[in-house]
Scaffold this motif. Structure first.
Motif, mmCIF file in Angstrom:
data_model
loop_
_atom_site.group_PDB
_atom_site.id
_atom_site.type_symbol
_atom_site.label_atom_id
_atom_site.label_comp_id
_atom_site.label_asym_id
_atom_site.label_seq_id
_atom_site.Cartn_x
_atom_site.Cartn_y
_atom_site.Cartn_z
ATOM 1 N N ARG A 181 4.125 2.457 13.566
ATOM 2 C CA ARG A 181 4.804 3.617 13.185
ATOM 3 C C ARG A 181 4.614 3.948 11.439
ATOM 4 N N ARG A 182 5.016 2.564 10.871
ATOM 5 C CA ARG A 182 4.865 2.552 9.328
ATOM 6 C C ARG A 182 3.425 2.618 8.825
ATOM 7 N N LEU A 183 2.557 1.853 9.820
ATOM 8 C CA LEU A 183 1.175 1.986 9.243
ATOM 9 C C LEU A 183 0.561 3.403 9.036
ATOM 10 N N LEU A 184 0.895 4.097 10.307
ATOM 11 C CA LEU A 184 0.418 5.520 10.399
ATOM 12 C C LEU A 184 1.191 6.411 9.392
ATOM 13 N N ALA A 185 2.284 6.265 9.002
ATOM 14 C CA ALA A 185 2.930 7.101 8.062
ATOM 15 C C ALA A 185 2.225 6.721 6.491
ATOM 16 N N SER A 186 1.518 5.531 6.496
ATOM 17 C CA SER A 186 1.091 5.090 5.072
ATOM 18 C C SER A 186 -0.032 5.737 4.713
ATOM 19 N N PRO A 187 -0.429 6.424 3.966
ATOM 20 C CA PRO A 187 -1.948 6.988 3.502
ATOM 21 C C PRO A 187 -2.932 5.901 3.202
ATOM 22 N N THR A 188 -2.244 4.748 2.425
ATOM 23 C CA THR A 188 -3.038 3.679 1.905
ATOM 24 C C THR A 188 -3.072 2.468 3.035
ATOM 25 N N ALA A 189 -2.265 2.594 4.109
ATOM 26 C CA ALA A 189 -2.282 1.457 5.117
ATOM 27 C C ALA A 189 -1.736 0.482 4.693
ATOM 28 N N LEU A 190 -0.846 0.499 3.492
ATOM 29 C CA LEU A 190 -0.264 -0.617 2.763
ATOM 30 C C LEU A 190 1.323 -0.612 3.146
ATOM 31 N N LEU A 191 1.873 -1.859 3.652
ATOM 32 C CA LEU A 191 3.324 -1.839 3.704
ATOM 33 C C LEU A 191 3.859 -2.899 2.858
ATOM 34 N N ALA A 233 -5.669 2.026 19.236
ATOM 35 C CA ALA A 233 -6.898 2.127 18.605
ATOM 36 C C ALA A 233 -6.839 3.079 17.233
ATOM 37 N N VAL A 234 -5.994 4.042 17.311
ATOM 38 C CA VAL A 234 -5.683 4.822 16.273
ATOM 39 C C VAL A 234 -5.225 4.221 15.167
ATOM 40 N N VAL A 235 -4.137 3.378 15.221
ATOM 41 C CA VAL A 235 -3.683 2.842 14.078
ATOM 42 C C VAL A 235 -4.404 1.547 13.505
ATOM 43 N N LEU A 236 -5.288 0.864 14.392
ATOM 44 C CA LEU A 236 -6.299 -0.107 13.879
ATOM 45 C C LEU A 236 -7.341 0.367 13.115
ATOM 46 N N ALA A 237 -7.918 1.544 13.471
ATOM 47 C CA ALA A 237 -9.237 2.305 12.732
ATOM 48 C C ALA A 237 -8.565 2.721 11.670
ATOM 49 N N HIS A 238 -7.074 3.475 11.383
ATOM 50 C CA HIS A 238 -6.677 3.946 10.260
ATOM 51 C C HIS A 238 -6.467 2.494 9.219
ATOM 52 N N TRP A 239 -5.881 1.628 9.607
ATOM 53 C CA TRP A 239 -5.887 0.457 8.871
ATOM 54 C C TRP A 239 -7.165 -0.013 8.416
ATOM 55 N N ALA A 240 -8.311 -0.266 9.011
ATOM 56 C CA ALA A 240 -9.571 -0.762 8.716
ATOM 57 C C ALA A 240 -10.252 0.429 7.726
ATOM 58 N N GLN A 241 -10.069 1.560 7.832
ATOM 59 C CA GLN A 241 -10.605 2.667 7.052
ATOM 60 C C GLN A 241 -10.005 2.518 5.439
ATOM 61 N N GLN A 242 -8.593 2.418 5.627
ATOM 62 C CA GLN A 242 -7.950 2.161 4.298
ATOM 63 C C GLN A 242 -8.305 0.762 3.613
ATOM 64 N N VAL A 243 -8.388 -0.250 4.288
ATOM 65 C CA VAL A 243 -8.730 -1.491 3.517
ATOM 66 C C VAL A 243 -10.257 -1.300 3.085
#
Length: 396
Positions: A192-202, A233-243
């Motif tokens: 939930r927190r990763l998807l809410a973070s535009p930068t995928a940073l916590l 898959a959705v949250v992991l794709a978001h994280w990798a894209q923002q990395v």
């Protein structure tokens, strides 16, 4: 006249005066000594590299037994009312890495699962102990990360025990249901927190995010999905894209060590953070792990067959800290260890061999009965090396 004719005769017969033979012998001796000094240490310190690279049972079993003994001793101390063999953040990291390493051993050597899976579970459970995260709780003004899962704060440091729990859960058929529920809750909060973070940073600390810790978050989510069948898959794709978009320095390819959750740099791009982030990325996104590893390997410095990893990329300077370990002439102890895992898991035998020579030289491996330990790093060093020396495709 006689001496001149005698010397001429000796030169014609192929002999040389003694004064020419002595300098030649000295030069030959020096060259021989230099060749021996250049080749023998590299051969000696690299003699076990191939065995570790191939996951040879005698070596893996010896280090696994050392960590099993450490966890048994820690259990005994706790049973007597002691806080355990290690406390605080070092205890958290040691138990977490011991759990990861032992779980990886179970995956690569299923015949040892009955021996090591229960110990991995015990180590993972201890890594989640509130007593080991008081530094973080105090920094958050008394807010505990596990009891505040519904809140907005990142508490990314709990990804380390969350990942350890996931790996233990993967290999232990008797994994306790209460620990499974705690892991489920951690992963759900992180997703939930990763998807809410535009930068995928916590944030790990208030206002301070470590991309390496967030990579551990992604690894915990990925392992949870692999074990439970949940689609992340959705949250992991978001994280990798923002990395790729925010967290990697475009000039060096290294991960920025510390950032604000808004994506602003608080530190330089560094090899230690990149190496550990790449190890964690291997659980979640192999392509991203490969890209980070390529940047890390560009930091390799080699002398006489021994390699180590330079901490700062071109154009950046700085000192060592708790993340990098001592930085000596720009070389990071931690980054060198992290690179071992990537070289093995990505099939870079050449890099692995050079790095292992340095590890063998500095770590001083000692065998006692069935156990093997690296003397200079203590329990935490052995836990890290078990995780890194057994890292491989089977955990991806």
């Amino acid at each position: 006249m006689d001496s001149r004719s005698g010397r001429a005769e000796s030169e014609r017969s192929g002999l040389r005066p003694t004064r020419w033979r002595r300098p030649f012998a000295i030069v030959f001796g020096i060259v021989t000594a230099l060749v021996v000094a250049a080749l023998v240490p590299a051969w000696w310190c690299g003699r076990d590299a191939d065995g570790w690279y191939r996951g040879e049972a005698t070596r893996v079993h010896g280090l696994a037994e050392e960590l099993a003994a450490f966890e048994d001793e820690d259990d005994h101390l706790r049973a007597t009312g002691s806080p355990g063999a290690l406390d605080g953040m070092w205890g958290l990291l040691t138990h977490q890495m011991a759990a990861l390493g032992l779980a990886q051993v179970c995956l690569s050597h299923p015949e040892w699962r009955n021996r090591y899976a229960p110990i991995a579970t015990r180590a993972a459970a201890k890594s989640l102990s509130p007593a080991l995260r008081t530094l973080f709780t105090d920094t958050w003004h008394g807010e505990d990360g596990e009891t505040g899962l519904d809140g907005p704060h990142g508490h990314a440091y709990l990804a380390y025990p969350a990942l350890a729990l996931g790996m233990a859960r993967m290999v232990d058929p008797a994994f306790p249901p209460d620990l499974a529920r705690r892991q489920d809750a951690l992963v759900a909060a992180y997703e939930r927190r990763l998807l809410a973070s535009p930068t995928a940073l916590l944030d790990t600390f208030p206002g301070e995010a470590y991309p390496t810790d967030v990579a551990a978050v992604a690894a915990a989510i990925a392992v949870h999905g692999r074990e439970t069948g949940t689609d992340h898959a959705v949250v992991l794709a978001h994280w990798a894209q923002q990395v790729r978009a925010v967290q990697i320095d475009p000039r060096t390819g290294l991960i920025v060590q510390r950032m604000g959750t808004d994506g602003r740099m608080h530190d330089a791009p560094r090899a230690s953070g990149t190496g550990l982030a790449a190890y964690f990325a291997g659980f979640a996104d192999r392509a991203l792990a490969g890209d980070l590893a390529a940047a890390l390997f560009r930091q390799e410095r080699t002398v006489l067959g021994f390699s180590a990893i330079h901490e700062y990329g071109s154009g950046y300077r700085g000192a060592g800290d708790i993340d990098s370990g001592p930085v000596i002439l720009g070389i990071s102890v931690s980054a060198t260890g992290f690179a071992l895992a990537l070289a093995r898991s990505l099939g870079r035998r050449d890099v692995f061999t050079r790095l292992f020579r340095t590890t063998d030289l500095v770590g001083v491996p000692l065998r006692s009965g069935s156990r093997l330990r690296f003397a200079t790093g203590g329990a935490i060093g052995n836990a890290l090396l078990l995780a890194f020396l057994t890292s491989g495709p089977e955990v991806a």
